[in-house]
Write a protein that holds these residues in place. Structure first.
Motif, PDB file in Angstrom:
ATOM      1  N   LEU A 134      -3.258  41.618  27.770  1.00  0.00           N
ATOM      2  CA  LEU A 134      -3.385  40.184  27.478  1.00  0.00           C
ATOM      3  C   LEU A 134      -2.795  39.324  28.590  1.00  0.00           C
ATOM      4  N   LYS A 135      -1.667  39.758  29.117  1.00  0.00           N
ATOM      5  CA  LYS A 135      -1.055  39.024  30.231  1.00  0.00           C
ATOM      6  C   LYS A 135      -1.997  39.028  31.435  1.00  0.00           C
ATOM      7  N   THR A 136      -2.588  40.171  31.707  1.00  0.00           N
ATOM      8  CA  THR A 136      -3.501  40.275  32.853  1.00  0.00           C
ATOM      9  C   THR A 136      -4.732  39.401  32.653  1.00  0.00           C
ATOM     10  N   LEU A 137      -5.307  39.433  31.456  1.00  0.00           N
ATOM     11  CA  LEU A 137      -6.478  38.595  31.183  1.00  0.00           C
ATOM     12  C   LEU A 137      -6.138  37.114  31.309  1.00  0.00           C
ATOM     13  N   ARG A 184      -1.743  38.934  44.857  1.00  0.00           N
ATOM     14  CA  ARG A 184      -2.850  39.889  44.820  1.00  0.00           C
ATOM     15  C   ARG A 184      -4.003  39.340  43.990  1.00  0.00           C
ATOM     16  N   LEU A 185      -3.686  38.721  42.865  1.00  0.00           N
ATOM     17  CA  LEU A 185      -4.731  38.128  42.033  1.00  0.00           C
ATOM     18  C   LEU A 185      -5.445  36.998  42.771  1.00  0.00           C
ATOM     19  N   SER A 186      -4.706  36.220  43.537  1.00  0.00           N
ATOM     20  CA  SER A 186      -5.312  35.136  44.311  1.00  0.00           C
ATOM     21  C   SER A 186      -6.287  35.681  45.348  1.00  0.00           C
ATOM     22  N   PHE A 243      -3.733  49.872  39.172  1.00  0.00           N
ATOM     23  CA  PHE A 243      -2.839  48.971  38.441  1.00  0.00           C
ATOM     24  C   PHE A 243      -2.328  47.866  39.366  1.00  0.00           C
ATOM     25  N   LEU A 244      -2.345  46.647  38.896  1.00  0.00           N
ATOM     26  CA  LEU A 244      -1.773  45.544  39.658  1.00  0.00           C
ATOM     27  C   LEU A 244      -0.262  45.710  39.735  1.00  0.00           C
ATOM     28  N   TYR A 274      -7.105  49.006  36.374  1.00  0.00           N
ATOM     29  CA  TYR A 274      -6.566  49.735  35.225  1.00  0.00           C
ATOM     30  C   TYR A 274      -5.488  48.855  34.580  1.00  0.00           C
ATOM     31  N   GLU A 275      -5.363  48.959  33.261  1.00  0.00           N
ATOM     32  CA  GLU A 275      -4.294  48.226  32.601  1.00  0.00           C
ATOM     33  C   GLU A 275      -3.857  48.926  31.325  1.00  0.00           C
TER      34      GLU A 275
END
Length: 227
Positions: free
Chosen positions: A169-172, A148-150, A138-139, A162-163
């Motif tokens: 939707l926020k993660t996507l 972290r996404l960068s 999980f992020l 995992y989500e």
């Protein structure tokens, strides 16, 4: 197989389909003196299905810090225990690491049985390279999430996340923004269950899909590495 005293058995349990459990796991759960469960109510469904009446005790992220020492002490005194989570392999994005570490530091024998974990089937059926991959679990929910996404945007290996349904939707949307709308990805949800689904496409396409299809179940997001 004889159950050993002073031993912690880490036992994977099905991620959905109750048939996805090994004979050895059933034997261990039937023969140990105590089963540590993330949620005893959830685990009882599996235990009752296989007629396992071993005593259970709650062990989860909210009590693990204060219960570890006592559990290690009981193991040192000769008890045999099995550690399970609600689904999948304990300590993989679930409670368990603290207890395993404390046992090893105290000389208690730990053995982990092979078995189900959600990211493996999702990774395999994504169609992306599986020889090298990064499992992120999980992020972070808030602090450190964007950074972290960068970092992951530059990752050349296949990325596995995992989500939850209320955050997918926020993660996507964030992945689309940071990695680009054309990055290929795959989402698997409800793995091994009746409504199992895998959707493949660009991050932008997956975001559009789950905008019009209400997200349900637990999600595994697999993203192609940067070319």
């Amino acid at each position: 197989m004889e159950i050993q005293s002073s031993t912690l058995y880490v036992v994977p349990t099905p991620i959905g389909n109750l048939a996805d459990i090994t004979h050895r796991s059933i034997h261990v759960l039937s023969q140990v003196e105590l089963i540590l469960c993330e949620d005893t109510r959830v685990s009882q469904k599996l235990l009752k299905h296989y007629n396992i009446d071993t005593p259970t005790k709650s062990y989860h992220m909210h009590n693990e810090h204060r219960t570890v020492d006592r559990l290690v002490e009981q193991l040192q005194q000769g008890m045999s225990m099995a550690l399970i989570s609600d689904a999948g392999t304990p300590a993989i994005s679930d409670p368990g690491f603290l207890l395993v570490r404390a046992c090893l530091q105290s000389g208690v024998y730990v053995t982990s049985l092979p078995g189900p974990t959600a990211f493996v089937p999702a990774l395999v059926q994504s169609g992306f390279p599986t020889d090298r991959f990064v499992f992120e679990g999980f992020l972070p929910h808030k602090k450190g999430r964007k950074s972290r996404l960068s970092q992951l945007a530059e990752e050349t290996k296949t990325i596995v996340l995992y989500e939850s349904p209320h955050r997918i939707l926020k993660t996507l949307a964030q992945c689309t923004q940071v990695m680009g709308p054309d990055r290929q990805a795959s989402i698997s949800r409800e793995l091994t269950k009746a409504f199992e689904e895998t959707v493949r496409g660009t991050l932008e396409e997956l975001e559009a899909h789950f905008t019009t299809h209400t997200p349900k179940g637990e999600f595994v997001l697999v993203i192609q590495g940067k070319n």
